[in-house]
Design a protein around this motif. Structure first.
Motif, PDB file in Angstrom:
ATOM      1  N   GLU A 142      -8.464   5.385 -25.414  1.00 29.48           N
ATOM      2  CA  GLU A 142      -7.740   6.601 -25.024  1.00 29.48           C
ATOM      3  C   GLU A 142      -7.724   7.562 -26.211  1.00 29.48           C
ATOM      4  N   THR A 143      -7.860   8.858 -25.912  1.00 27.45           N
ATOM      5  CA  THR A 143      -7.793   9.889 -26.940  1.00 27.45           C
ATOM      6  C   THR A 143      -6.503  10.681 -26.762  1.00 27.45           C
ATOM      7  N   TYR A 144      -5.872  11.026 -27.899  1.00 30.08           N
ATOM      8  CA  TYR A 144      -4.616  11.782 -27.872  1.00 30.08           C
ATOM      9  C   TYR A 144      -4.812  13.105 -28.621  1.00 30.08           C
ATOM     10  N   LEU A 145      -4.323  14.182 -28.020  1.00 34.92           N
ATOM     11  CA  LEU A 145      -4.422  15.518 -28.601  1.00 34.92           C
ATOM     12  C   LEU A 145      -3.053  16.188 -28.568  1.00 34.92           C
ATOM     13  N   ARG A 146      -2.714  16.878 -29.660  1.00 35.13           N
ATOM     14  CA  ARG A 146      -1.461  17.642 -29.697  1.00 35.13           C
ATOM     15  C   ARG A 146      -1.785  19.106 -29.981  1.00 35.13           C
ATOM     16  N   PHE A 147      -1.168  20.013 -29.221  1.00 33.20           N
ATOM     17  CA  PHE A 147      -1.356  21.452 -29.402  1.00 33.20           C
ATOM     18  C   PHE A 147      -0.003  22.110 -29.657  1.00 33.20           C
ATOM     19  N   ALA A 148       0.075  22.900 -30.706  1.00 32.77           N
ATOM     20  CA  ALA A 148       1.281  23.679 -30.990  1.00 32.77           C
ATOM     21  C   ALA A 148       1.114  25.043 -30.328  1.00 32.77           C
ATOM     22  N   LEU A 149       1.854  25.286 -29.241  1.00 29.53           N
ATOM     23  CA  LEU A 149       1.714  26.540 -28.508  1.00 29.53           C
ATOM     24  C   LEU A 149       2.522  27.633 -29.189  1.00 29.53           C
ATOM     25  N   PRO A 150       1.942  28.817 -29.363  1.00 30.53           N
ATOM     26  CA  PRO A 150       2.702  29.916 -29.955  1.00 30.53           C
ATOM     27  C   PRO A 150       3.777  30.403 -28.991  1.00 30.53           C
ATOM     28  N   ALA A 151       4.840  30.962 -29.547  1.00 27.59           N
ATOM     29  CA  ALA A 151       5.886  31.530 -28.701  1.00 27.59           C
ATOM     30  C   ALA A 151       5.344  32.742 -27.957  1.00 27.59           C
ATOM     31  N   ALA A 152       5.735  32.893 -26.698  1.00 20.82           N
ATOM     32  CA  ALA A 152       5.313  34.055 -25.927  1.00 20.82           C
ATOM     33  C   ALA A 152       5.946  35.307 -26.515  1.00 20.82           C
ATOM     34  N   PRO A 153       5.193  36.396 -26.632  1.00 22.10           N
ATOM     35  CA  PRO A 153       5.778  37.646 -27.138  1.00 22.10           C
ATOM     36  C   PRO A 153       6.976  38.073 -26.308  1.00 22.10           C
ATOM     37  N   ALA A 154       7.876  38.814 -26.914  1.00 21.34           N
ATOM     38  CA  ALA A 154       9.094  39.249 -26.241  1.00 21.34           C
ATOM     39  C   ALA A 154       8.755  39.955 -24.928  1.00 21.34           C
ATOM     40  N   GLY A 155       9.471  39.583 -23.878  1.00 21.48           N
ATOM     41  CA  GLY A 155       9.262  40.201 -22.577  1.00 21.48           C
ATOM     42  C   GLY A 155       8.127  39.622 -21.778  1.00 21.48           C
ATOM     43  N   THR A 156       7.485  38.566 -22.302  1.00 23.19           N
ATOM     44  CA  THR A 156       6.374  37.941 -21.581  1.00 23.19           C
ATOM     45  C   THR A 156       6.651  36.454 -21.393  1.00 23.19           C
ATOM     46  N   VAL A 157       5.876  35.834 -20.522  1.00 23.79           N
ATOM     47  CA  VAL A 157       5.995  34.396 -20.277  1.00 23.79           C
ATOM     48  C   VAL A 157       4.608  33.781 -20.325  1.00 23.79           C
ATOM     49  N   LEU A 158       4.567  32.480 -20.600  1.00 26.84           N
ATOM     50  CA  LEU A 158       3.302  31.750 -20.556  1.00 26.84           C
ATOM     51  C   LEU A 158       2.928  31.521 -19.096  1.00 26.84           C
ATOM     52  N   LYS A 159       1.779  32.051 -18.677  1.00 27.30           N
ATOM     53  CA  LYS A 159       1.375  31.958 -17.279  1.00 27.30           C
ATOM     54  C   LYS A 159       0.511  30.738 -17.005  1.00 27.30           C
ATOM     55  N   SER A 160      -0.342  30.372 -17.964  1.00 31.27           N
ATOM     56  CA  SER A 160      -1.240  29.247 -17.710  1.00 31.27           C
ATOM     57  C   SER A 160      -1.822  28.759 -19.018  1.00 31.27           C
ATOM     58  N   ALA A 161      -2.361  27.553 -18.983  1.00 29.28           N
ATOM     59  CA  ALA A 161      -3.055  26.973 -20.125  1.00 29.28           C
ATOM     60  C   ALA A 161      -4.272  26.217 -19.603  1.00 29.28           C
ATOM     61  N   ARG A 162      -5.322  26.203 -20.400  1.00 29.77           N
ATOM     62  CA  ARG A 162      -6.555  25.545 -19.992  1.00 29.77           C
ATOM     63  C   ARG A 162      -7.068  24.693 -21.145  1.00 29.77           C
ATOM     64  N   LEU A 163      -7.413  23.457 -20.854  1.00 25.39           N
ATOM     65  CA  LEU A 163      -7.978  22.551 -21.853  1.00 25.39           C
ATOM     66  C   LEU A 163      -9.501  22.585 -21.741  1.00 25.39           C
ATOM     67  N   ALA A 164     -10.163  22.878 -22.853  1.00 23.32           N
ATOM     68  CA  ALA A 164     -11.623  22.893 -22.885  1.00 23.32           C
ATOM     69  C   ALA A 164     -12.107  21.829 -23.859  1.00 23.32           C
ATOM     70  N   VAL A 165     -12.998  20.964 -23.397  1.00 26.04           N
ATOM     71  CA  VAL A 165     -13.544  19.879 -24.226  1.00 26.04           C
ATOM     72  C   VAL A 165     -15.060  19.954 -24.165  1.00 26.04           C
ATOM     73  N   LYS A 166     -15.699  19.911 -25.313  1.00 28.77           N
ATOM     74  CA  LYS A 166     -17.160  19.891 -25.370  1.00 28.77           C
ATOM     75  C   LYS A 166     -17.624  18.594 -26.019  1.00 28.77           C
ATOM     76  N   THR A 167     -18.691  17.998 -25.468  1.00 31.36           N
ATOM     77  CA  THR A 167     -19.264  16.810 -26.094  1.00 31.36           C
ATOM     78  C   THR A 167     -20.138  17.222 -27.267  1.00 31.36           C
ATOM     79  N   THR A 168     -20.448  16.256 -28.128  1.00 27.77           N
ATOM     80  CA  THR A 168     -21.341  16.515 -29.256  1.00 27.77           C
ATOM     81  C   THR A 168     -22.790  16.450 -28.784  1.00 27.77           C
ATOM     82  N   THR A 169     -23.720  16.640 -29.707  1.00 30.59           N
ATOM     83  CA  THR A 169     -25.144  16.557 -29.374  1.00 30.59           C
ATOM     84  C   THR A 169     -25.682  15.131 -29.482  1.00 30.59           C
ATOM     85  N   LEU A 170     -24.813  14.172 -29.830  1.00 32.96           N
ATOM     86  CA  LEU A 170     -25.261  12.779 -29.912  1.00 32.96           C
ATOM     87  C   LEU A 170     -25.727  12.295 -28.553  1.00 32.96           C
ATOM     88  N   SER A 171     -26.747  11.442 -28.546  1.00 33.28           N
ATOM     89  CA  SER A 171     -27.284  10.950 -27.278  1.00 33.28           C
ATOM     90  C   SER A 171     -26.273  10.109 -26.521  1.00 33.28           C
TER      91      SER A 171
END
Length: 441
Positions: A372-401
């Motif tokens: 199992e792999t574990y990842l932690r992300f520190a999300l920035p605070a939303a600017p005043a008057g705004t809200v966090l609408k969505s988040a997307r996780l993007a993962v890319k594999t290496t070039t190893l065979s």
């Protein structure tokens, strides 16, 4: 023999809707060939995602463009373009143009495009002389005498900049000769404190030289009042009652059609004229200056001293409701997108239950809980008057065979505590039984 390669294309990229990215470039110059083949490469790939032929000569190097619809909202893409001549000589790759696709449409820009603009200059370039056309009309512009780029704050909320003119010799002109239909609209934003007036937007029959035929223009008098005029053998004009050289951003729209002429400022109509005719000739659109000799209340300068933003031309008459909508949407809150990278990462291996992999340069996942792999992300605070609408996780594999997976990988929230330096298979944290997403194998 033809051994000279074309010049390197000037490329920019933009995205105003979550479904597409727009790549545009100024046609290259080749001293042996007028027809060149352009190839667009995405994200450093070696196979072009788009190929197109285009004609250009020294005095006419029009815009070409590619709309990439194979994009994901919130993701960032990079593009480079090459030009190849008929003998197979290829230019170097262009500089990289990078764009982040928004999670929702940029309200003002999307409305301008939806209302049919066939020239739309947003002035977000960071280098001269190419001004990209965001519309499908591919009517790019050319800077003359180095206007000031990336001026802020811009007229429209969001990731946008304006352009500044010195009032003496700086302009932008369209690089494609065209004619103006009997119905059209001119739209732009401006900000100035000048007392010498100048032309904001207009149509003329020359490019860098002062035009001999010139009308369908909006100019400012010395007192800051705006004039919209066409030529029918004499000048036919509408003049605003107020001055607008107060240092604030103002929105101006001028229209002409079968019902006559109309002038709008800041969303409201300030004048009309029952004139449906204008001078017929082919020419170029100008921003920032051109000839004004012989026009009523001619200002001290033909050139505008101030900032201009979001110039658009339409082959139709914008309605009063559309004009008001554009003015209102310019100040509407805009979505912003930030890329956040993992602040901690590690994985565990059931075959080495007491080993910590916090310093590993690889991450491993298998089709079971054995890895199992574990990842932690520190999300920035939303600017005043705004809200966090969505988040997307993007993962890319290496070039190893060995990279990649035939299994789908479940993404689950971690419910227990963990650290990159201290987690092993034996001490691994608890994980929710609920999957929030899937990485496709």
């Amino acid at each position: 023999p033809d051994v000279g390669a074309p010049t390197v294309p000037s490329v920019s990229a933009e995205s105003v809707k979550p479904t597409e990215a727009h790549v545009r470039w100024r046609a290259s110059l080749d001293t042996d060939d007028t027809k060149l083949t352009y190839k667009v490469y995405r994200n450093g790939g070696s196979t072009p995602v788009y190929t197109v032929d285009g004609d250009s000569v020294e005095w006419s190097r029009p815009q070409l463009s590619f709309t990439d619809t194979n994009v994901t909202a919130g993701s960032t893409y990079s593009y480079r373009v090459t030009a190849t001549d008929g003998a197979g000589n290829a230019s170097a790759l262009s500089s990289t143009a990078t764009v982040t696709v928004p999670t929702s449409a940029q309200k003002y820009a999307a409305k301008v495009l939806d209302d049919g603009a066939n020239l739309y200059w947003r002035y977000d370039e960071s280098a001269t002389p190419f001004v990209g056309d965001t519309s499908s009309g591919d009517q790019s512009g050319i800077h003359v005498n180095g206007p000031s780029l990336r001026q802020t704050p811009a007229a429209v909320t969001g990731p946008s900049t304006a352009i500044g003119f010195n009032g003496s010799d700086q302009i932008v002109y369209s690089d494609k000769r065209t004619t103006v239909p009997s119905q059209y609209s001119i739209e732009t934003w401006f900000k100035t404190t000048t007392t010498s007036g100048g032309k904001l937007v207009g149509f003329g029959d020359n490019t860098t030289r002062a035009s001999g035929n010139y009308d369908k223009h909006v100019y400012m008098r010395n007192d800051g009042r705006l004039v919209y005029g066409v030529w029918t053998g004499s000048a036919r004009t509408i003049t605003s009652s107020n001055g607008y050289n107060d240092g604030s951003w103002h929105h101006v729209v001028a229209t002409q059609g079968s019902s006559g002429m109309a002038l709008y400022v800041d969303g409201s109509q300030v004048g009309t004229l029952a004139e449906s005719n204008s001078q017929a000739y082919s020419g170029y659109w100008h921003v920032g200056g051109d000839n004004l000799n012989g026009w009523p209340n001619q200002p001290s300068s033909n050139y505008f001293n101030g900032q201009i933003d979001e110039t658009a031309i339409y082959p139709s008459v914008l309605s009063a409701a559309q004009v008001q909508s554009h003015y209102t949407l310019a100040s509407a809150p805009a979505d912003s997108v930030q890329t956040v990278r993992a602040t901690d990462d590690t994985y565990v291996n059931a075959g080495a239950a007491s080993t910590n992999y916090g310093t590993s340069t690889s991450l491993a996942v298998r089709g079971s809980a054995a890895y199992e792999t574990y990842l932690r992300f520190a999300l920035p605070a939303a600017p005043a008057g705004t809200v966090l609408k969505s988040a997307r996780l993007a993962v890319k594999t290496t070039t190893l065979s060995t990279a990649g997976s035939t299994d789908d990988i479940a993404v689950r929230p971690v419910t227990g505590s963990w650290t990159a330096a201290g987690t092993t298979y034996t001490s691994r944290p608890a994980v929710s039984s609920t999957s929030v997403g899937t990485l496709t194998g």
